[in-house]
Motif scaffolding. Structure first.
Motif, short mmCIF file in Angstrom:
data_model
loop_
_atom_site.label_atom_id
_atom_site.label_comp_id
_atom_site.label_asym_id
_atom_site.label_seq_id
_atom_site.Cartn_x
_atom_site.Cartn_y
_atom_site.Cartn_z
N PHE A 188 0.85 -1.18 0.00
CA PHE A 188 0.00 0.00 0.00
C PHE A 188 0.89 1.23 0.00
N LEU A 189 0.41 2.27 -0.65
CA LEU A 189 1.11 3.54 -0.65
C LEU A 189 0.14 4.59 -0.12
N ILE A 190 0.49 5.22 1.00
CA ILE A 190 -0.39 6.21 1.62
C ILE A 190 0.32 7.56 1.66
N ASP A 191 -0.42 8.57 2.07
CA ASP A 191 0.11 9.94 2.23
C ASP A 191 0.60 10.51 0.90
N VAL A 192 -0.09 10.18 -0.20
CA VAL A 192 0.27 10.74 -1.51
C VAL A 192 -0.44 12.08 -1.68
N ALA A 193 0.33 13.13 -1.97
CA ALA A 193 -0.23 14.47 -2.13
C ALA A 193 -0.97 14.56 -3.47
N GLU B 228 -0.59 12.19 -10.58
CA GLU B 228 -0.27 11.86 -11.98
C GLU B 228 1.19 11.44 -12.13
N PRO B 229 2.17 12.16 -11.53
CA PRO B 229 3.56 11.68 -11.64
C PRO B 229 3.75 10.28 -11.06
N LEU B 230 3.05 9.96 -9.97
CA LEU B 230 3.18 8.64 -9.37
C LEU B 230 2.62 7.57 -10.30
N GLN B 231 1.46 7.85 -10.89
CA GLN B 231 0.89 6.88 -11.83
C GLN B 231 1.83 6.64 -13.00
N ALA B 232 2.44 7.70 -13.48
CA ALA B 232 3.38 7.55 -14.60
C ALA B 232 4.61 6.75 -14.17
N PHE B 233 5.11 7.01 -12.97
CA PHE B 233 6.29 6.31 -12.46
C PHE B 233 6.00 4.81 -12.34
N ASN C 69 11.03 6.28 -2.89
CA ASN C 69 11.24 7.13 -1.71
C ASN C 69 11.91 8.45 -2.08
N GLU C 70 12.82 8.38 -3.04
CA GLU C 70 13.55 9.59 -3.43
C GLU C 70 12.66 10.56 -4.21
N ARG C 71 11.86 10.04 -5.14
CA ARG C 71 11.04 10.90 -5.99
C ARG C 71 9.76 11.35 -5.30
N PHE C 72 9.25 10.52 -4.36
CA PHE C 72 8.00 10.88 -3.67
C PHE C 72 8.23 10.73 -2.16
#
Length: 835
Positions: free
Chosen positions: A514-519, A524-529, A681-684
């Motif tokens: 699970f990935l939480i605390d996404v701003a 959109e950048p996370l989905q692309a990554f 972790n580095e990008r987000f």
């Protein structure tokens, strides 16, 4: 010797003599076999269920690091620990809270956890000395004055192991890398990365005090009886409100899967008992009919009705006890074989088998004999002495519906007892009754049709003579064969489809992270990554925190509810989301999902709604960011917790919630974790990944062991089905011999008799198999839909398979079992008639 003792001795001697003769003549063979199968099935499942259940409980306990988890709002008082230890229980407290730590000038939000000596009580805490070292099992928790940290926290802080970590008002050296915690399996409440410290260091940090957002827990381990007694004591003890949970209760996904596994196992055992009961019923009547002449002679010699019943009860009691002991021995051996076959999915240290399954098994044998066979045998007391002179006298003595009514009541009681689940027992009872009714109606209609065709065909359809001449026996045979075939089909073809569907519920690509605390700006950048790194598209859900405030304008207070768990649910914030479309793993069970232009509407999870008393049409409000938000509940939903996708108790219609959301998602990392996580972790850096691999692995192992156990149980039911087939064929054997002798006397050849009999058997088998296939396919569909909540299509091929298997099996078994009937000499008419 007194007269009563003499009478008892005479009765027992006669019973022993009759028992030896009936066993030698084969009259009790199938009856005993049916009892042995039923007892073996129940005892095997009992021993297996006890030991595998203990293994499942142990595995689930590892997810909470204890046998019981006591959740509290404040730290458990020392008096609770003292009481637990006086009862022979292990006890340790933990506290978990989010905080900001600092090292080398960098700060990071972490999930800090402090634990007492003895943690973990179940499962393994693992650590590594440095990044290059392999991890190992920790023999003790972190010592006072030190901190263990997750490796990625060092990366985020730019720090090194051995440096100091500022935690509140304390500085603790980072001495080890924590690589695994048994209870690090929370879905959304845990914030990563982890800092693990000693309980004694909490006071020095100054972080856990009045108003702090913390999660307290008391971990307990020990014998179930003492744990239950302590939980009962806790209800009246002074201190904070407490909620006591087992490992499965603490994890909704595991609880759902364990429940499904128990229902699968219970279904297999119930079907075996029902089928074996059918064999006992059939053979009991056949046995009773074979006793008519003997009892008539006894009546002529002055035997009273009571002595007739006593002798029959003694014979059946001896058979039941012997079958119970033998069945229990076979059940123990079968359970040992099953344990050996399940070695790869069971923990190494299983508890030893206890004596209770054997007691239950022998008791079942006696109850089955008393409920299924004795009522029919007791009817023999009504055999008239006149039968010695006139063979037709008393022919219908054992043909009564009373015995079947008693048997039905006994079967219902046994099923409810064995299932331990009223819903499961009710479904199987209704399905069995409906199947029997359908088989009986269809068989009766077929017999009437056979009589009509036979009357108009002359000698061309001579094979229809048997069914039309003995309609009762034909109906019983079709019903019995159909029931046996239904069990065979249900626990062969249909069972395999059901298990495949169940196992497919957690596919190989199920989310393990699970990935939480996404701003919001990172969505959109996370989905692309993730699409680039994992070649997968993920859905992110907006969430905000809200607390239930009122239902129909009545304020909601924790004290309004008796259950501590419900009190805690209404006394904390929930994760709320909003969505236009119904999430994939949700199903509306009451009301309707909102349309294209929704208003102020809520959709609530059914279990949560039941706990707090919410119904469709209620007006409820949540306090979000200090402001009340009200709306109407327009639907209740069922969730699939075992989907391992984000699930929510409450979903709002779009446009209702005006708040600053965070986003969450789930996806599968698998072997790519080491490659993807550092860059993630580095990008987000604001997003927090949560590893739920432990829950996923536990779920898969439970499903694997459950599927294997059900497959092994199916073999017992196959044996029970064969016993029913043999019993059904025996019911008409005497009449078939009589007809064979008569036709031989009229000049029919053996080949002709064989062709007639095979055609008759194939027709009745095809009819029974056709109906059994429909029943098995329907039963599988209903079981999937209402017992296991699985998506399962009606398997039409099973219907055709049933007809073919029924025709071939019944014709083949009948031909093998009745070859001597077709070779009977016409002289048998004079020697035995229809006896």
């Amino acid at each position: 010797m007194s007269a009563p003792n003499s009478a008892i001795g005479t009765t027992l001697r006669l019973a022993a003599r009759f028992l030896r003769r009936d066993l030698a003549a084969g009259r009790l063979g199938i009856l005993a076999a049916a009892l042995v199968v039923a007892v073996a099935a129940v005892t095997a499942v009992g021993w297996l269920g006890d030991r595998v259940g203990a293994a499942t409980t142990e595995r689930a306990a590892e997810l909470i690091a204890a046998d019981r988890l006591v959740r509290t709002d404040d730290a458990a008082p020392q008096a609770w620990l003292d009481e637990a230890r006086e009862r022979g229980l292990q006890a340790a407290r933990t506290v978990e809270f989010p905080t900001v730590v600092a090292a080398d000038g960098s700060t990071r939000l972490v999930s800090a956890k402090a634990v007492e000596t003895g943690y973990p009580l179940r499962g393994e805490l693992r650590y590594a000395e440095d990044r290059e070292s392999a991890d190992r099992v920790a023999e003790q928790r972190p010592q006072p004055g030190e901190a263990w940290v997750e490796p990625r926290l060092l990366d985020l802080l730019g720090a090194e192991l051995g440096g100091s970590l500022e935690v509140g008002e304390s500085e603790l050296p980072m001495t080890r890398l924590v690589t695994a915690e048994p209870d690090r399996a929370g879905m959304f409440g845990t914030v990563a990365p982890r800092v693990l410290m000693a309980w004694e260091d909490i006071a020095g940090t100054g972080l856990v005090g009045e108003g702090a957002r913390v999660s307290h827990a008391l971990l307990l381990a020990g014998a179930d009886a003492e744990l239950d007694a302590f939980a009962e004591w806790l209800r009246g003890a002074d201190g904070p409100e407490a909620e006591v949970l087992t490992g499965t209760e603490a994890q909704p996904a595991i609880q759902e899967i364990v429940g499904q596994a128990e229902r699968f196992l219970g279904l297999a055992a119930l079907i075996t008992v029902v089928v074996a009961a059918a064999a006992v019923l059939l053979t009991a009547r056949h046995y009773a009919e074979a006793q008519l002449d003997r009892v008539a002679v006894m009546r002529v010699l002055g035997a009273r009705q009571g002595r007739v019943v006593a002798i029959q009860a003694a014979v059946l009691g001896a058979v039941a006890l012997a079958a119970g002991v033998l069945g229990a021995a076979i059940g123990f051996a079968l359970h040992a074989v099953m344990i050996a076959l399940l070695t790869d999915v069971l923990p190494p240290n299983l508890p030893p088998p206890g004596p209770l399954p054997a007691v239950y098994g022998v008791g079942l044998g006696v109850a089955a004999a008393a409920g299924f066979a004795l009522p029919t045998a007791a009817r023999l007391r009504h055999v008239p002495p006149m039968r010695v002179l006139r063979r037709t006298a008393g022919a219908g003595v054992v043909r009564t519906g009373g015995a079947y009514a008693v048997a039905a009541a006994v079967i219902a009681a046994l099923m409810v007892w064995r299932a331990g689940d009223l819903t499961l027992a009710g479904v199987v009872l209704v399905a069995t009754a409906a199947t029997l009714a359908a088989l009986a109606i269809a068989a009766y209609a077929a017999v009437r049709l056979a009589g009509w065709l036979r009357a108009r065909s002359g000698s061309r359809l001579l094979w229809l003579t048997g069914p039309s001449r003995r309609p009762g026996a034909t109906v019983v045979q079709v019903v019995a064969v159909g029931l046996g075939l239904m069990a065979l089909l249900l626990l062969s073809a249909v069972r395999e489809d059901l298990l495949d569907t169940w196992q497919a519920g957690i596919p190989d690509d199920a989310p393990d992270t699970f990935l939480i605390d996404v701003a919001p700006e990172e969505v959109e950048p996370l989905q692309a990554f993730l699409a680039e790194e994992l070649d997968t598209e993920v859905t992110l859900y907006a969430i905000t925190r809200g607390r239930l405030d009122a239902i129909n304008e009545d304020r909601v207070r924790p004290g309004d509810f008796e259950s501590p768990r419900t009190q805690r649910m209404v006394d904390r914030d929930l994760n709320l989301t909003w969505a236009e479309t119904l999430p994939e793993d949700n199903r509306v069970i009451a009301g309707e999902w909102w349309g294209d232009d929704p208003g102020a509407e809520w959709s609530v999870e059914a279990g949560y709604a039941e706990r707090v008393g919410i119904e469709v049409g209620d007006e409820i409000s949540f306090v979000i960011d200090g402001e009340p938000v009200s709306g109407t509940v327009t639907s209740l939903r069922e969730l699939r917790w075992d989907s391992f996708n984000p699930n929510f108790f409450v979903i709002a219609a779009p446009g209702m919630i005006d708040a600053h959301p965070e986003y969450i998602t789930s996806f599968r990392l698998g072997d790519a974790a080491e490659r993807v996580l550092p860059e993630l972790n580095e990008r987000f850096p604001g997003a927090t990944p949560l590893d739920i691999g432990a829950i996923l692995e536990t779920a898969r192992r439970i499903i694997g062991q459950g599927a294997r156990v059900v497959e092994l149980m199916a073999a017992l039911t196959l044996v029970a089905g064969v016993v029913v087939l043999l019993a059904a064929l025996r019911t008409a054997a005497a009449q078939r011999r009589f007809e064979a002798s008569l036709l031989r006397a009229l000049g029919a050849s053996r080949r002709r008799l064989e062709a007639i009999a095979v055609a008759e058997l194939a027709a009745s088998g095809a009819l029974a198999g056709l109906l059994a296939g429909i029943a098995a396919a329907s039963g599988g569909y209903l079981a999937a839909r209402y017992l296991f909540d699985l998506t399962y299509a009606f398997p039409g091929s099973v219907v055709v398979l049933g007809a073919v298997v029924g025709a071939v099996t019944v014709a083949g078994a009948g031909w093998l079992g009745a070859r001597r009937d077709w070779r009977s000499s016409p002289m048998e008419l004079l020697r035995g008639g229809e006896s």
